[in-house]
Write a protein that holds these residues in place. Structure first.
Motif, PDB file in Angstrom:
ATOM      1  N   GLN A  43       0.827  -1.199   0.000  1.00  0.00           N
ATOM      2  CA  GLN A  43       0.000   0.000   0.000  1.00  0.00           C
ATOM      3  C   GLN A  43       0.866   1.257   0.000  1.00  0.00           C
ATOM      4  N   ALA A  44       1.960   1.229   0.741  1.00  0.00           N
ATOM      5  CA  ALA A  44       2.857   2.390   0.777  1.00  0.00           C
ATOM      6  C   ALA A  44       3.452   2.653  -0.593  1.00  0.00           C
ATOM      7  N   ALA A  45       3.837   1.601  -1.284  1.00  0.00           N
ATOM      8  CA  ALA A  45       4.412   1.766  -2.620  1.00  0.00           C
ATOM      9  C   ALA A  45       3.376   2.321  -3.585  1.00  0.00           C
ATOM     10  N   LYS A  46       2.148   1.898  -3.432  1.00  0.00           N
ATOM     11  CA  LYS A  46       1.089   2.332  -4.334  1.00  0.00           C
ATOM     12  C   LYS A  46       0.757   3.808  -4.146  1.00  0.00           C
ATOM     13  N   HIS A  47       0.813   4.272  -2.897  1.00  0.00           N
ATOM     14  CA  HIS A  47       0.375   5.628  -2.607  1.00  0.00           C
ATOM     15  C   HIS A  47       1.501   6.638  -2.418  1.00  0.00           C
ATOM     16  N   ALA A  48       2.745   6.189  -2.374  1.00  0.00           N
ATOM     17  CA  ALA A  48       3.851   7.117  -2.135  1.00  0.00           C
ATOM     18  C   ALA A  48       4.054   8.017  -3.345  1.00  0.00           C
ATOM     19  N   MET A  49       3.765   9.284  -3.175  1.00  0.00           N
ATOM     20  CA  MET A  49       3.977  10.285  -4.213  1.00  0.00           C
ATOM     21  C   MET A  49       3.360   9.861  -5.550  1.00  0.00           C
ATOM     22  N   GLY A  50       2.185   9.292  -5.527  1.00  0.00           N
ATOM     23  CA  GLY A  50       1.496   8.923  -6.746  1.00  0.00           C
ATOM     24  C   GLY A  50       1.887   7.561  -7.280  1.00  0.00           C
ATOM     25  N   PHE A  74      23.061  15.090  -9.114  1.00  0.00           N
ATOM     26  CA  PHE A  74      23.719  13.792  -9.148  1.00  0.00           C
ATOM     27  C   PHE A  74      22.937  12.770  -8.328  1.00  0.00           C
ATOM     28  N   VAL A  75      22.505  13.171  -7.134  1.00  0.00           N
ATOM     29  CA  VAL A  75      21.717  12.284  -6.268  1.00  0.00           C
ATOM     30  C   VAL A  75      20.402  11.923  -6.941  1.00  0.00           C
ATOM     31  N   ALA A  76      19.733  12.899  -7.533  1.00  0.00           N
ATOM     32  CA  ALA A  76      18.452  12.660  -8.198  1.00  0.00           C
ATOM     33  C   ALA A  76      18.620  11.695  -9.372  1.00  0.00           C
ATOM     34  N   GLN A  77      19.707  11.842 -10.135  1.00  0.00           N
ATOM     35  CA  GLN A  77      19.959  10.948 -11.267  1.00  0.00           C
ATOM     36  C   GLN A  77      20.194   9.515 -10.796  1.00  0.00           C
ATOM     37  N   LYS A  78      20.930   9.353  -9.697  1.00  0.00           N
ATOM     38  CA  LYS A  78      21.159   8.018  -9.148  1.00  0.00           C
ATOM     39  C   LYS A  78      19.847   7.391  -8.679  1.00  0.00           C
ATOM     40  N   GLU A  79      19.012   8.188  -8.037  1.00  0.00           N
ATOM     41  CA  GLU A  79      17.742   7.665  -7.527  1.00  0.00           C
ATOM     42  C   GLU A  79      16.784   7.295  -8.660  1.00  0.00           C
ATOM     43  N   ILE A  80      16.742   8.102  -9.711  1.00  0.00           N
ATOM     44  CA  ILE A  80      15.843   7.795 -10.826  1.00  0.00           C
ATOM     45  C   ILE A  80      16.319   6.533 -11.553  1.00  0.00           C
ATOM     46  N   ALA A  81      17.634   6.347 -11.645  1.00  0.00           N
ATOM     47  CA  ALA A  81      18.165   5.125 -12.260  1.00  0.00           C
ATOM     48  C   ALA A  81      17.797   3.903 -11.405  1.00  0.00           C
ATOM     49  N   ALA A  82      17.905   4.044 -10.095  1.00  0.00           N
ATOM     50  CA  ALA A  82      17.539   2.946  -9.200  1.00  0.00           C
ATOM     51  C   ALA A  82      16.037   2.662  -9.279  1.00  0.00           C
ATOM     52  N   ALA A  83      15.225   3.716  -9.428  1.00  0.00           N
ATOM     53  CA  ALA A  83      13.775   3.547  -9.556  1.00  0.00           C
ATOM     54  C   ALA A  83      13.438   2.781 -10.836  1.00  0.00           C
ATOM     55  N   GLN A  84      14.099   3.140 -11.940  1.00  0.00           N
ATOM     56  CA  GLN A  84      13.857   2.453 -13.210  1.00  0.00           C
ATOM     57  C   GLN A  84      14.258   0.978 -13.121  1.00  0.00           C
ATOM     58  N   ASP A  85      15.383   0.708 -12.483  1.00  0.00           N
ATOM     59  CA  ASP A  85      15.845  -0.667 -12.321  1.00  0.00           C
ATOM     60  C   ASP A  85      14.846  -1.469 -11.479  1.00  0.00           C
ATOM     61  N   SER A  86      14.365  -0.869 -10.399  1.00  0.00           N
ATOM     62  CA  SER A  86      13.381  -1.539  -9.548  1.00  0.00           C
ATOM     63  C   SER A  86      12.091  -1.802 -10.298  1.00  0.00           C
ATOM     64  N   LEU A  87      11.656  -0.838 -11.112  1.00  0.00           N
ATOM     65  CA  LEU A  87      10.433  -1.001 -11.904  1.00  0.00           C
ATOM     66  C   LEU A  87      10.576  -2.167 -12.874  1.00  0.00           C
ATOM     67  N   ASN A  89      12.437  -4.731 -12.544  1.00  0.00           N
ATOM     68  CA  ASN A  89      12.522  -5.985 -11.798  1.00  0.00           C
ATOM     69  C   ASN A  89      11.247  -6.295 -11.015  1.00  0.00           C
ATOM     70  N   GLY A  90      10.222  -5.443 -11.180  1.00  0.00           N
ATOM     71  CA  GLY A  90       8.945  -5.696 -10.515  1.00  0.00           C
ATOM     72  C   GLY A  90       8.923  -5.372  -9.035  1.00  0.00           C
ATOM     73  N   LYS A  91       9.882  -4.620  -8.569  1.00  0.00           N
ATOM     74  CA  LYS A  91       9.949  -4.247  -7.149  1.00  0.00           C
ATOM     75  C   LYS A  91       9.309  -2.872  -6.976  1.00  0.00           C
ATOM     76  N   MET A  92       7.982  -2.872  -6.906  1.00  0.00           N
ATOM     77  CA  MET A  92       7.238  -1.615  -6.897  1.00  0.00           C
ATOM     78  C   MET A  92       7.486  -0.791  -5.635  1.00  0.00           C
ATOM     79  N   GLY A  93       7.669  -1.443  -4.511  1.00  0.00           N
ATOM     80  CA  GLY A  93       7.947  -0.716  -3.269  1.00  0.00           C
ATOM     81  C   GLY A  93       9.267   0.029  -3.344  1.00  0.00           C
ATOM     82  N   ALA A  94      10.293  -0.660  -3.814  1.00  0.00           N
ATOM     83  CA  ALA A  94      11.613  -0.033  -3.950  1.00  0.00           C
ATOM     84  C   ALA A  94      11.572   1.058  -5.004  1.00  0.00           C
ATOM     85  N   CYS A  95      10.843   0.828  -6.078  1.00  0.00           N
ATOM     86  CA  CYS A  95      10.716   1.827  -7.137  1.00  0.00           C
ATOM     87  C   CYS A  95      10.083   3.103  -6.583  1.00  0.00           C
ATOM     88  N   GLY A  96       9.006   2.945  -5.840  1.00  0.00           N
ATOM     89  CA  GLY A  96       8.331   4.103  -5.249  1.00  0.00           C
ATOM     90  C   GLY A  96       9.234   4.866  -4.295  1.00  0.00           C
TER      91      GLY A  96
END
Length: 109
Positions: A43-50, A74-87, A89-96
């Motif tokens: 639920q947290a992954a679904k509702h976190a920031m949309g 630089f930090v934002a670019q690293k986080e967006i890359a990690a979000a894309q990787d998580s997405l 791999n189907g890890k929606m919580g980590a992606c969020g």
């Protein structure tokens, strides 16, 4: 000083009922807690920031592109890359979570 033999079994049965009732309630509480812990991250992954979606990733990437060069970008670019990787791999919580951190970095916080 003498005990009444007929009273002992009655008292023993009452004690067993109380112990059984307590155990039943305890098992119920444990079951509810287990369900809550299993459902909360999803639920947290679904509702976190949309949530983690292509639209939110695109919006955040655009905001990152418009940022001035520096540590926050630089930090934002690293986080967006990690979000894309998580997405991928189907890890929606980590992606969020990563997407949320990237969005916060674009705001300079």
């Amino acid at each position: 000083m003498s005990q009444i033999p007929a009273m002992s079994p009655v008292l023993a049965q009452e004690q067993e009922k109380k112990e059984s009732n307590i155990m039943t309630k305890l098992l119920g509480v444990i079951a509810v807690a287990a369900v809550a812990f299993a459902v909360a991250p999803a639920q947290a992954a679904k509702h976190a920031m949309g949530g983690c979606s292509g639209a939110n990733l695109e919006k955040t990437e655009t905001a990152i592109e418009n940022m001035a060069d520096g540590d926050s970008k630089f930090v934002a670019q690293k986080e967006i890359a990690a979000a894309q990787d998580s997405l991928l791999n189907g890890k929606m919580g980590a992606c969020g979570a990563h997407l949320n951190k990237a969005m916060l970095a674009t705001m300079g916080k």
